[in-house]
Motif scaffolding. Structure first.
Motif, short mmCIF file in Angstrom:
data_model
loop_
_atom_site.label_atom_id
_atom_site.label_comp_id
_atom_site.label_asym_id
_atom_site.label_seq_id
_atom_site.Cartn_x
_atom_site.Cartn_y
_atom_site.Cartn_z
N ARG A 1 1.64 4.09 -3.36
CA ARG A 1 0.52 3.31 -3.88
C ARG A 1 0.61 1.86 -3.45
NH1 ARG A 1 -0.09 5.72 -10.09
NH2 ARG A 1 -0.36 7.91 -9.46
N PRO A 2 0.97 1.60 -2.18
CA PRO A 2 0.94 0.22 -1.71
C PRO A 2 -0.50 -0.32 -1.76
CG PRO A 2 2.20 1.61 -0.22
CD PRO A 2 1.47 2.52 -1.16
N PRO A 3 -0.66 -1.64 -1.74
CA PRO A 3 -1.98 -2.25 -1.91
C PRO A 3 -3.03 -1.77 -0.92
CG PRO A 3 -0.25 -3.91 -2.05
CD PRO A 3 0.41 -2.65 -1.64
N LEU A 4 -2.63 -1.44 0.31
CA LEU A 4 -3.61 -1.11 1.34
C LEU A 4 -4.09 0.33 1.28
CD1 LEU A 4 -2.21 -2.97 4.49
CD2 LEU A 4 -4.09 -3.66 2.98
N PHE A 5 -3.41 1.20 0.55
CA PHE A 5 -3.79 2.61 0.55
C PHE A 5 -5.01 2.82 -0.33
CE2 PHE A 5 0.61 4.62 1.64
CZ PHE A 5 0.69 3.78 2.75
N ARG A 6 -6.10 3.28 0.30
CA ARG A 6 -7.37 3.42 -0.39
C ARG A 6 -7.60 4.84 -0.92
NH1 ARG A 6 -11.38 -0.33 1.44
NH2 ARG A 6 -12.90 1.38 1.37
N SER A 7 -7.32 5.82 -0.10
CA SER A 7 -7.44 7.23 -0.46
C SER A 7 -6.55 8.00 0.50
CB SER A 7 -8.90 7.69 -0.35
OG SER A 7 -9.35 7.62 1.00
#
Length: 478
Positions: A181-187
């Motif tokens: 769940r790093p900040p850049l992971f959207r889906s």
């Protein structure tokens, strides 16, 4: 990134971390002998990587009495097999492209062959006399930009259309596993079939299995020539193998062959391995053995290891001219290693200050439609596998089964796969292939780097990146 004075933390060099670790575990096991003099065999296999060794094992399993000889130019597993990321996955994520190329039935046949490969890898790992770090954890294809969101959605929709929704399931940000769940992971798309393995240890375990099966193995024995006939003669510096059947399993090394060259180009892939950091992974909640990659054209992929390291890699290295797989840049390109490091810091910021233990790279053979092909040269008993296109470990198992069926003349599910029977589109000749490929690679990287910043690529870059589609090609398309 364009600063000529900039350097990666560690310059790329051979051997890979995987292969060095595998040899260390063997504690000085001697190499197989070089081939000296003439020997006879039913089947001669050239290439001691995954493909060649899976083929040898498949042949001996189906016909135990068959005389099989295998030569390897260096040490078994020292090439692409011991350099890849060790991600196990099949073709469920590629259903949309496979359907366009092969139709629904062909797409499902290839994807199901990948599932059988996964089963075969598990079965081998259970019987191998050492831990090859094979862990089932699935595969996660993560989106980091709106453009990648669309690709994730397309993957899941293709699986639904073909009646296999559980094989490629779309995840919202809140559904991502805790460790991803790093900040850049959207889906993301979660592919339940997949996992990770230690490719160096797997290659060396295969080597031992090949020897135990009665295959005549010769290392440090490059092929110097091949005389086609009845029988064929595989020539080496100090000897030759006389055999009715020949299997060429040298992957990117086949890209200069006059019959294969129109359908294959050679890019390069680079990876790095961090120092151990189990405490950081624990803080991140990274507990699963899932293999992860983003949805760029030149993907970033990563996975953790059993000793608390993280491997990160990319397939976006330089391409070769005229199909050569020997160019120094394909193994020593420092700017690509810098891109790998930058990708790690951007996608996994919690690991940004982690020291790098090793970096390496090498050539990968990319087919004109981005899927491998396994065939027999017309009018001969010489069979080959090529065009693996950076798809990981599983396709090499498929290749071994398909090549064994071609050698034995068996009309079965393996020899009937579209990977053995389809026609491939031709690539442009040189120098247009190299010049165009170089320009398209730069344009795609430029566009995807811009998307990472929340912007759009330049008009010129977007236009150049569309050229492959305009010419009806699948290679180099986003």
């Amino acid at each position: 990134m364009n600063d000529s004075s900039a350097r990666p933390s560690v310059a790329p060099s051979d051997p890979s971390w995987w292969f060095a670790d595998a040899l260390k575990q063997e504690r000085g096991q001697p190499d197989a002998p070089r081939l000296v003099g003439e020997i006879a065999a039913d089947v001669a296999i050239v290439g001691g990587g995954f493909t060649g060794m899976w083929t040898a094992l498949a042949l001996k399993r189906r016909r135990p009495g068959l005389a099989v000889a295998l030569i390897e130019a260096s040490l078994c597993g020292s090439g692409a097999s011991g350099k890849n990321g060790g991600l196990m996955h099949g073709y469920w994520s590629a259903l949309a492209g496979l359907t366009d190329l092969l139709g629904a039935d062909g797409a499902l046949a290839v994807a199901r062959a990948g599932a059988m490969a996964q089963d075969g890898l598990r079965a081998f790992a259970r019987t191998a006399d050492r831990d090859v770090w094979l862990r089932d954890g699935g595969q996660l294809r993560v989106s980091t930009t709106p453009a990648q969101d669309a690709r994730a959605k397309s993957m899941a929709e293709a699986a639904c259309r073909l009646g296999v929704p559980d094989m490629a399931r779309l995840l919202a940000p809140g559904e991502l596993p805790q460790g991803f769940r790093p900040p850049l992971f959207r889906s993301a798309v979660f592919l339940s079939e997949g996992g990770t393995v230690h490719p160096g240890r797997l290659a060396r375990a295969l080597r031992r299995a090949v020897v135990d099966a009665g295959v005549q193995l010769y290392e440090n024995t490059p092929m110097t020539g091949l005389d086609k006939g009845s029988p064929n003669r595989v020539r080496t510096a100090a000897g030759q193998i006389v055999a009715r059947e020949v299997v060429l399993a040298t992957n990117a090394g086949l890209a200069t062959n006059v019959h294969i060259k129109p359908y294959v180009t050679v890019f390069s892939s680079f990876a790095l391995m961090t120092e151990p950091m189990p405490e950081k992974l624990e803080r991140m909640g990274w507990e699963s053995d899932t293999g992860v990659s983003d949805l760029r054209m030149f993907v970033h992929y990563f996975r953790k290891t059993q000793d608390g390291r993280v491997l990160v890699g990319t397939g976006g290295g330089p391409l070769s001219y005229n199909g050569s797989s020997t160019a120094t840049q394909l193994r020593e390109d420092k700017p690509t290693v810098m891109r790998v490091e930058a990708g790690m810091k951007r996608l996994l910021p919690a690991l940004a200050d982690t020291p790098v233990a090793k970096a390496w790279g090498g050539p990968i053979d990319i087919s004109s439609d981005r899927f491998p092909f396994f065939k027999t040269f017309p009018g001969t008993r010489i069979h080959y596998a090529c065009g693996f296109s950076g798809h990981g470990v599983n396709p090499t198992y498929i290749a071994g089964q398909c090549l064994a069926s071609l050698v034995l003349g068996e009309r079965d599910m393996w020899s009937s796969l579209p990977l053995c029977t389809r026609e491939l589109p031709r690539l442009p000749p040189e120098p247009f292939r190299f010049l165009g490929g170089h320009a398209i690679r730069r344009a795609i990287i430029s566009c995807e780097d811009a998307e990472d910043r929340g912007a759009r690529g330049s008009v010129a870059a977007r236009g150049i990146s569309m050229l492959p589609r305009l010419f009806g090609l699948r290679i180099g398309t986003r």
